[in-house]
Enzyme design. Structure first.
Site, PDB file in Angstrom:
ATOM      1  N   ASP A 215      41.106  38.752  43.629  1.00  0.00           N
ATOM      2  CA  ASP A 215      39.672  38.619  43.383  1.00  0.00           C
ATOM      3  C   ASP A 215      38.931  38.031  44.576  1.00  0.00           C
ATOM      4  O   ASP A 215      37.707  38.015  44.600  1.00  0.00           O
ATOM      5  CB  ASP A 215      39.436  37.746  42.139  1.00  0.00           C
ATOM      6  CG  ASP A 215      37.993  37.778  41.662  1.00  0.00           C
ATOM      7  OD1 ASP A 215      37.372  38.848  41.742  1.00  0.00           O
ATOM      8  OD2 ASP A 215      37.476  36.738  41.220  1.00  0.00           O
ATOM      9  N   SER A 236      31.587  38.767  38.934  1.00  0.00           N
ATOM     10  CA  SER A 236      32.501  39.784  38.405  1.00  0.00           C
ATOM     11  C   SER A 236      32.214  40.031  36.930  1.00  0.00           C
ATOM     12  O   SER A 236      31.945  39.097  36.172  1.00  0.00           O
ATOM     13  CB  SER A 236      33.951  39.318  38.568  1.00  0.00           C
ATOM     14  OG  SER A 236      34.233  39.022  39.915  1.00  0.00           O
ATOM     15  N   GLN A 286      37.592  46.578  40.057  1.00  0.00           N
ATOM     16  CA  GLN A 286      36.666  45.580  39.532  1.00  0.00           C
ATOM     17  C   GLN A 286      35.246  46.117  39.588  1.00  0.00           C
ATOM     18  O   GLN A 286      34.879  46.847  40.505  1.00  0.00           O
ATOM     19  CB  GLN A 286      36.735  44.285  40.352  1.00  0.00           C
ATOM     20  CG  GLN A 286      35.853  43.167  39.809  1.00  0.00           C
ATOM     21  CD  GLN A 286      35.950  41.891  40.641  1.00  0.00           C
ATOM     22  OE1 GLN A 286      35.048  41.561  41.400  1.00  0.00           O
ATOM     23  NE2 GLN A 286      37.067  41.179  40.494  1.00  0.00           N
TER      24      GLN A 286
END
Length: 301
Positions: A215, A236, A286
């Site tokens: 991430d 996110s 993502q």
């Protein structure tokens, strides 16, 4: 000193409160400038909690997550695991992360027993310089700071980044010019690894660390064609991972990131983590919310 990775000794270390209830035992370590909990930490800790509910022989092959609320770095996170299904080959676990009595994150992880198959293929790893030939992020910043003509506002910004205690080593393959606002192709490559030693252990441990690493700087790929805009808000929304082959998260891996689409205040990014020997180890996807000032910035030159 302790040479083990802080990701193992602290960040991803959970305290068991009940059979399927856990609490993050270590400090939150690194908190982004947004003062929200780092999404990779929540994903990694949720996978740790899920992994405690399966046998050692079962390995995670995929996880799918949603970030529901902003994480508060001032309080612990509770992780509640539901044993959705335990089968002969595959097991599914649902995890809910809770703060202030409300869910901030939900995740489903699937585990399976290793099975051989003649059906195998993968993409080819990009040809890039090895990590030994590249500068770390810290070394690149230090190089900029040595420039006597560096504007004070840039110096303060870089010094702030330099002071961050991020438990990840990173070496950009083609580092972007931080002083240039020209649009760039929505792709980036960098070598990554956990700082410190993890060693030979249950593969699920390395997967949890990779979840944390995956991430970091990921969503920023979608911003590269839009560097002329000032970012108002970025977070996110969801995060998915598929684990393909064994790897060591404390060894250098190439993170290949690209953003095929952005629109409607959202951006989509895809990533691949490659071992140094060219084996595709992990695939990530993502989507995040990205809000910018409608008027482009003036040139920084």
């Amino acid at each position: 000193g302790d040479l083990r990775s802080v990701l193992i000794t602290s960040v991803l270390n959970l305290e068991r409160l009940e059979v399927d209830l856990f609490r993050c035992a270590g400090r939150h370590h690194w908190v982004p400038a947004t003062q929200r909990l780092f999404g990779g930490q929540i994903v990694g800790q949720a996978l740790v909690a899920a992994a405690h509910s399966v046998s050692r022989d079962e390995q995670v092959h995929s996880l799918h997550c949603y970030f529901v609320r902003a994480g508060d770095p001032k309080v612990p996170v509770l992780y509640e695991v539901e044993r959705t299904r335990t089968g002969k080959s595959f097991s599914v676990r649902s995890v809910k992360a809770i703060q202030h009595g409300k869910p901030i994150f939900t995740c489903q992880a699937s585990f399976h027993l290793s099975q051989g198959s003649p059906v195998q293929h993968q993409f080819t790893m990009p040809a890039v310089p090895p990590p030994e030939e590249l500068l770390t992020r810290e070394e690149l910043i230090e190089k900029f700071l040595q420039n006597p003509n560096l504007a004070e506002r840039y110096r303060k910004h870089l010094t702030k980044i330099q002071a961050q205690d991020v438990p990840i080593d990173m070496k950009p393959v083609n580092p972007p010019d931080i002083f240039c606002s020209e649009p760039q192709e929505p792709k980036q490559l960098f070598w990554v690894r956990a700082r410190g030693y993890i060693g030979e252990t249950d593969m699920k441990v390395h997967c949890c660390v990779a979840a944390y690493i995956s991430d970091y700087a990921f969503l920023g790929t979608a911003l590269l064609p839009h560097r002329q805009y000032h970012i108002k808000f970025m977070a996110s929304l969801d995060h998915s991972m598929w684990f393909h082959a064994p790897f060591r998260a404390d060894h250098w891996m190439l993170y290949e990131c690209e953003s095929p689409w952005a629109g409607g205040c959202r951006g989509l990014v895809q990533g691949r983590l490659w071992r140094k020997d060219g084996v595709l180890a992990v695939t990530c996807t993502q989507e995040g919310v990205i809000r910018v000032e409608q008027t482009p910035n003036q040139s920084k030159l």
